[in-house]
Design a protein around this motif. Sequence first.
Motif, short mmCIF file in Angstrom:
data_model
loop_
_atom_site.label_atom_id
_atom_site.label_comp_id
_atom_site.label_asym_id
_atom_site.label_seq_id
_atom_site.Cartn_x
_atom_site.Cartn_y
_atom_site.Cartn_z
N ALA A 36 73.41 -42.66 -16.13
CA ALA A 36 74.01 -42.73 -14.80
C ALA A 36 75.32 -41.96 -14.83
CB ALA A 36 74.26 -44.18 -14.42
N THR A 37 75.47 -41.03 -13.91
CA THR A 37 76.76 -40.32 -13.80
C THR A 37 77.44 -40.76 -12.51
OG1 THR A 37 75.69 -38.43 -12.71
CG2 THR A 37 76.00 -38.27 -15.09
N ILE A 38 78.74 -40.98 -12.62
CA ILE A 38 79.50 -41.36 -11.42
C ILE A 38 80.54 -40.28 -11.16
CG2 ILE A 38 80.89 -43.14 -10.30
CD1 ILE A 38 79.99 -45.08 -12.55
N LEU A 39 80.45 -39.72 -9.97
CA LEU A 39 81.44 -38.73 -9.54
C LEU A 39 82.18 -39.32 -8.36
CD1 LEU A 39 82.56 -35.78 -9.48
CD2 LEU A 39 80.63 -35.20 -8.01
N VAL A 40 83.51 -39.33 -8.44
CA VAL A 40 84.29 -39.83 -7.31
C VAL A 40 85.06 -38.65 -6.71
CG1 VAL A 40 85.91 -41.58 -6.51
CG2 VAL A 40 84.60 -42.00 -8.60
N GLY A 41 84.82 -38.42 -5.42
CA GLY A 41 85.52 -37.32 -4.75
C GLY A 41 84.74 -36.03 -4.81
N ILE A 67 75.39 -40.81 -9.07
CA ILE A 67 76.09 -41.60 -8.05
C ILE A 67 77.33 -40.82 -7.63
CG2 ILE A 67 77.34 -43.77 -7.64
CD1 ILE A 67 75.35 -44.94 -9.80
N HIS A 68 77.39 -40.54 -6.34
CA HIS A 68 78.53 -39.76 -5.82
C HIS A 68 79.29 -40.63 -4.83
CE1 HIS A 68 80.01 -35.55 -4.41
NE2 HIS A 68 80.98 -36.40 -4.60
N LEU A 69 80.51 -40.98 -5.15
CA LEU A 69 81.31 -41.86 -4.30
C LEU A 69 82.37 -41.04 -3.57
CD1 LEU A 69 81.85 -44.75 -6.90
CD2 LEU A 69 80.15 -44.68 -5.06
N PRO A 70 82.73 -41.48 -2.34
CA PRO A 70 83.76 -40.73 -1.59
C PRO A 70 85.13 -40.80 -2.26
CG PRO A 70 83.13 -42.77 -0.45
CD PRO A 70 82.20 -42.64 -1.62
N LYS A 71 85.97 -39.84 -1.96
CA LYS A 71 87.28 -39.77 -2.63
C LYS A 71 88.18 -40.95 -2.28
CE LYS A 71 89.57 -36.34 0.40
NZ LYS A 71 88.53 -36.10 1.41
N GLU A 72 87.88 -41.64 -1.17
CA GLU A 72 88.69 -42.80 -0.75
C GLU A 72 88.33 -44.07 -1.54
OE1 GLU A 72 86.55 -41.22 1.46
OE2 GLU A 72 88.08 -39.79 2.12
N LEU A 74 88.08 -47.18 -3.77
CA LEU A 74 89.16 -47.94 -4.41
C LEU A 74 88.74 -48.37 -5.82
CD1 LEU A 74 90.11 -50.21 -1.36
CD2 LEU A 74 91.28 -48.11 -2.14
N THR A 75 89.73 -48.68 -6.63
CA THR A 75 89.44 -49.09 -8.02
C THR A 75 88.41 -50.22 -8.05
OG1 THR A 75 91.68 -48.47 -8.70
CG2 THR A 75 90.47 -49.92 -10.18
N ASP A 76 88.61 -51.24 -7.21
CA ASP A 76 87.69 -52.39 -7.23
C ASP A 76 86.27 -51.99 -6.85
OD1 ASP A 76 89.51 -54.15 -8.16
OD2 ASP A 76 90.00 -55.04 -6.21
N ASP A 77 86.13 -51.08 -5.90
CA ASP A 77 84.78 -50.63 -5.51
C ASP A 77 84.13 -49.92 -6.69
OD1 ASP A 77 85.35 -51.51 -2.95
OD2 ASP A 77 86.17 -49.56 -2.36
N LEU A 78 84.90 -49.09 -7.37
CA LEU A 78 84.36 -48.37 -8.52
C LEU A 78 83.97 -49.36 -9.63
CD1 LEU A 78 83.74 -45.76 -10.05
CD2 LEU A 78 86.17 -45.55 -10.60
N LEU A 79 84.82 -50.37 -9.83
CA LEU A 79 84.52 -51.38 -10.85
C LEU A 79 83.21 -52.11 -10.52
CD1 LEU A 79 88.06 -52.95 -11.48
CD2 LEU A 79 86.84 -51.28 -12.89
N HIS A 103 94.67 -42.27 -7.05
CA HIS A 103 94.96 -43.66 -6.63
C HIS A 103 94.09 -44.67 -7.41
CE1 HIS A 103 91.47 -42.58 -4.10
NE2 HIS A 103 91.16 -43.85 -4.21
N ILE A 104 93.11 -44.16 -8.15
CA ILE A 104 92.22 -45.06 -8.91
C ILE A 104 92.80 -45.27 -10.30
CG2 ILE A 104 89.93 -45.23 -10.01
CD1 ILE A 104 88.76 -43.88 -7.59
#
Length: 282
Positions: A36-41, A67-72, A74-79, A103-104
């Motif tokens: 699983a790869t997670i890219l934020v932003g 998994i591609h997450l929006p740049k906004e 938050l740390t908790d969402d990523l966790l 900000h993360i």
Amino acid sequence: MEKIILDGRTVAKHVTEKLVDRVKELKARGVTPCLATILVGDDPSSETYVKMKGNACERIGIKSLRIHLPKETLTDDLLNVIEELNQDKSVHGILLQHPVPSHIDERKAFEAIAITKDVDGVTSLGFGQTAFGFGKYPSCTPAAIMEIINYYQIPINGKFAVVVGRSPILGKPVSALLLNGNATVTTCHSHTVNLSEIVKQADIVVAAVGKPNFIKGDWIKEGAVVLDAGYNKGNIGDVDYQECFEKAGAITPVPGGVGPVTISMLLKHTVISAETSTEQSH
Ligand code: NAP
């Protein structure tokens, strides 16, 4: 002595070819290795790196869960996302692409990755295990550097190795791996005094600075082994290749040196994690 160009593409091919059968065997037993790869932003370089890693997985039959997450985010969402992946038995490796938006809390996010799935070697526990000499998944770039050293049978026992850079994913773990291989290691950084004089004594130089063409030819001892982990804009390494090539006994080019092997280490670690998961379920 003949000068050797340490060809990372050849080493990477050697590593991945050996993985193909292991992936087939796992699939025959009903297990598809999955990274699983997670890219934020939307940093373009990070997008490219994640894509390259996912494609490399798929080429040898490893499932790539992207998994591609929006740049906004938050740390908790990523966790939360990481925790879901930790719990998901079909996922064997988790890679959080660095850097995440500022900000993360990146360290907190890395630490949330389960040690059994830390195939990129980013947790402090993984680092500690690597330093102790029993780490299963050292960070991929340090592992790649050691793989190149092993493939070309470069002796490190008793040699003087100088690592320029001390980041937690590169300089520090590669220093630990070289030390475990019985090299005498000096780790340099931005506060090091007389850097060029220290590098001049090295039998093995590892460049992990993040500055293009930083290591100069006249810093290199005649015949030294030069391993360039750097990867800067425009496909430029941290080593001034033209200059250092003249002095080195063996040297990695950029591109085509450490980079391709790094990706192959990620694949290898994911396969090992999938194999381990089947052993544990018996
Ligand atoms: P980083 O976190 O920015 O660390 C750079 C290190 O270089 C730091 O320890 C820093 O010292 C040191 N440094 C900076 N300026 C210096 C100077 N003038 N003299 C001596 N040391 C100096 O970078 P990184 O993540 O380790 O990455 C390093 C390089 O490797 C980059 O080019 C990166 O793109 C590349 N990389 C490649 C791969 C790959 O697969 N090939 C993977 C990861 C990274 P301080 O600690 O004192 O600040």
